[in-house]
Design an enzyme around this catalytic site. Structure first.
Site, short mmCIF file in Angstrom:
data_model
loop_
_atom_site.label_atom_id
_atom_site.label_comp_id
_atom_site.label_asym_id
_atom_site.label_seq_id
_atom_site.Cartn_x
_atom_site.Cartn_y
_atom_site.Cartn_z
N GLY A 1 0.81 -1.21 0.00
CA GLY A 1 0.00 0.00 0.00
C GLY A 1 0.84 1.26 0.00
O GLY A 1 2.05 1.23 0.24
N GLY B 1 1.23 -8.70 -4.00
CA GLY B 1 1.42 -10.02 -4.58
C GLY B 1 2.40 -9.98 -5.75
O GLY B 1 3.25 -9.11 -5.85
N ASP C 1 0.60 1.69 9.32
CA ASP C 1 0.00 1.24 10.57
C ASP C 1 1.01 1.16 11.72
O ASP C 1 0.62 0.91 12.86
CB ASP C 1 -0.65 -0.14 10.39
CG ASP C 1 -1.88 -0.09 9.51
OD1 ASP C 1 -2.40 1.02 9.30
OD2 ASP C 1 -2.32 -1.15 9.05
N GLY D 1 4.91 -8.08 4.75
CA GLY D 1 4.76 -9.05 3.66
C GLY D 1 5.81 -8.86 2.59
O GLY D 1 6.37 -9.83 2.06
N THR D 2 6.09 -7.59 2.26
CA THR D 2 7.12 -7.29 1.27
C THR D 2 8.49 -7.76 1.74
O THR D 2 9.28 -8.32 0.97
CB THR D 2 7.16 -5.78 1.00
OG1 THR D 2 5.90 -5.37 0.47
CG2 THR D 2 8.26 -5.41 0.02
N TYR E 1 -7.83 7.08 2.54
CA TYR E 1 -6.89 7.24 1.43
C TYR E 1 -6.33 8.65 1.35
O TYR E 1 -5.28 8.87 0.74
CB TYR E 1 -7.57 6.82 0.13
CG TYR E 1 -7.94 5.36 0.17
CD1 TYR E 1 -6.96 4.37 0.12
CD2 TYR E 1 -9.27 4.96 0.33
CE1 TYR E 1 -7.29 3.03 0.20
CE2 TYR E 1 -9.61 3.61 0.41
CZ TYR E 1 -8.61 2.66 0.35
OH TYR E 1 -8.93 1.33 0.44
N MET E 2 -7.01 9.61 1.97
CA MET E 2 -6.44 10.96 2.06
C MET E 2 -5.19 10.94 2.94
O MET E 2 -4.22 11.64 2.68
CB MET E 2 -7.47 11.92 2.65
CG MET E 2 -8.68 12.17 1.77
SD MET E 2 -9.94 13.13 2.63
CE MET E 2 -9.02 14.62 3.00
#
Length: 502
Positions: free
Chosen positions: A150, A214, A269, A240-241, A422-423
């Site tokens: 993200g 992914g 986060d 995850g990355t 998303y802002m």
């Protein structure tokens, strides 16, 4: 003469340092002792290479008084007779005035800074920074940068500073950007990155390289790295990355390639363990204030007004907690780590009614992962990164509050729901995060040039360090609701803890 008590303490500390994901796995280790000569004394240390049976090599250095260094891999661990070169920074006029600019090889940073008088020295990480010798000739370096997962404020700053750090500090001229995440290694084009092309990207949100979730195929990625003759890989992304980055590092090591893999941990986060915080977090908390302020204005402008704000926080409620503390206008903060209930004595509905009677208005902040157990329809689907798809708890909560007070017919409420998700993550980094992102990027560059690999650069107790991949992927950082920070938040809002459900 070492006492038996001290020996047992060191052995216990070493066992604690060998924390691996599954307690059922078996480990093969290879230990040897060596002597390191200092200025005034000789001290004996023990280096241990341990494997968990899954190609995960853990490099530990044990020293006196319970000292344990969780070291990061080095190219020389599996490639012998590597040539070293003087660090180009020795001739860089910008650094000529800096005393002791190069980091001493023995410099480490302690993981836990608060200890008791009789505590062992504990786990340390290697301090980040430039070394006197480098393992790459600048003219031979061909580096690549990829962003995954993200969006997060500061991504472009990290990209810019990797490019500029390689160019201006080390004289590296070949840096490429990989389009759209991991799959870009084998399905997309690359772009050339120079100081000129990245000069002002830190002023923009998002990432100029594009991103995706992914698409990780380790063999194809490493094949592409070989084909393009890339020898430094910089991977920017969350846990995850970094798991994917670890897989790339292990495959590169298995093939015996002279390729340094460096990660820059990213998560809005703030749920990556070990490090003090992730870049972009301060910006997210600052931007969240705008949404909370708007909710407060809406709530105070009408009778029995409620402002409900949903913030990011899939599994960890750090943004919600810190934004609440910063605002001081929030009456209730709900996060994934702290369960709550709606109905009955001591429940959320009772607290809302009480606060409306007292103040005539109320502001509620809820993290996106909070209350998922209360949502009627559970979703077991996952996104491409393996994250569970969550219900919109903010919208669900707003409907539940309206339904409850409509049934009670005790008071009429006006509720405004604000979702700035998303802002918050799409804006450029603020000044604090720009500085932090710059230092993280430069630390990664220094580490790769010094031959370190399989690491992330991160801030630990205010010092920049190199941390092994396994330490930042073994768990997620979460708000500890028995900690002082959560107590401070409860004190700020005067909300109940919701610990005792009916």
């Amino acid at each position: 003469m070492v006492s038996n008590k001290s020996q047992r303490r060191r052995e216990k500390n070493l066992r604690e340092a060998l924390r691996i994901k599954s307690k059922h796995k078996t480990y093969a280790s290879n230990s040897h002792s060596l002597y390191v000569t200092g200025e005034n004394t000789n001290r004996r240390i023990r280096t241990t290479m341990a494997s968990n049976g899954d190609d995960e090599v853990i490099k530990l250095v044990e020293g006196p008084a319970g000292y344990v260094l969780e070291d990061v891999p080095h190219l020389s661990d599996y490639i012998h007779d590597l040539t070293t070169y003087p660090n180009p920074l020795q001739a860089n006029p910008a650094y000529s005035v800096v005393r002791q600019y190069f980091v001493h090889e023995d410099d480490t940073v302690q993981e836990k800074i608060v200890v008791h008088m009789d505590s062992p020295r504990g786990t340390h990480f290697r301090r980040a920074g430039p070394r006197q010798k480098v393992y790459f000739k600048p003219a031979d370096v061909r580096a690549c940068i990829v962003t995954c997962g993200g969006l997060c404020p500061g991504l472009n700053t990290v990209i810019r500073e990797i490019v500029c750090g390689l160019h201006f500090m080390y004289g590296v001229t070949e840096v490429i950007g990989v389009d759209c995440g991991f799959r870009g290694f084998y399905s997309k084009n690359t772009v050339s990155l120079t100081p000129k092309t990245v000069s002002d990207i830190h002023k923009r949100g998002g990432t100029i390289l594009g991103t995706s979730r992914g698409g990780h195929d380790t063999s194809k990625i490493v094949d592409n790295i070989q084909d393009r003759e890339i020898n430094q890989v910089y991977i920017i992304g969350g846990d995850g990355t970094q798991k994917g980055a670890n897989a790339i590092y292990k495959e590169i090591r298995r093939r015996g390639l002279k390729v340094a893999v460096a990660g820059i941990p990213k998560t809005i986060d703030n749920d990556i363990p070990v490090i003090d915080k992730s870049f972009g977090f301060d910006t997210a908390v600052e931007e969240a204030q705008r949404a909370i302020n708007a909710a407060h204005v809406e709530a105070t402008s009408v009778e029995n007004g409620i402002g409900l704000v949903k913030l990011m926080g899939r599994y960890s409620g750090f943004i919600a907690m810190y934004a609440t503390l910063a605002s001081r206008d929030v009456d209730c903060c709900l996060i994934p780590e702290s369960p709550f209930y709606l109905e009955g004595k001591g429940g959320l509905f009772e607290f809302i009614a009480k606060r409306l009677r007292e103040n005539g208005h109320m502001v509620i902040v809820i993290a996106e992962g909070a209350g998922q157990d209360l949502v009627a329809e559970s979703i077991e689907q996952q996104d491409a990164s393996g994250n569970k798809l969550l219900k919109d708890v903010g919208l669900w909560m707003s409907l539940k509050i309206k339904e409850h007070f409509a049934k009670q017919s005790v008071m009429d409420i006006t509720l405004k729901y604000i979702d700035p998700t998303y802002m918050i993550r799409a804006i450029p980094a603020n000044a604090s995060d720009n500085v932090y992102s710059t230092l993280l990027a430069q630390s990664a560059v220094h580490g790769a040039m010094a031959g370190y690999t399989g690491f992330v650069s991160g801030l630990v107790n205010g010092r920049h360090t190199y941390i092994p991949f396994n330490r930042i992927t073994e768990r997620q950082n979460k708000v500890v609701i028995t900690d002082r920070m959560w107590a401070r938040m409860l004190s700020s809002t005067n909300q109940p803890s919701f610990m005792n459900s009916p």
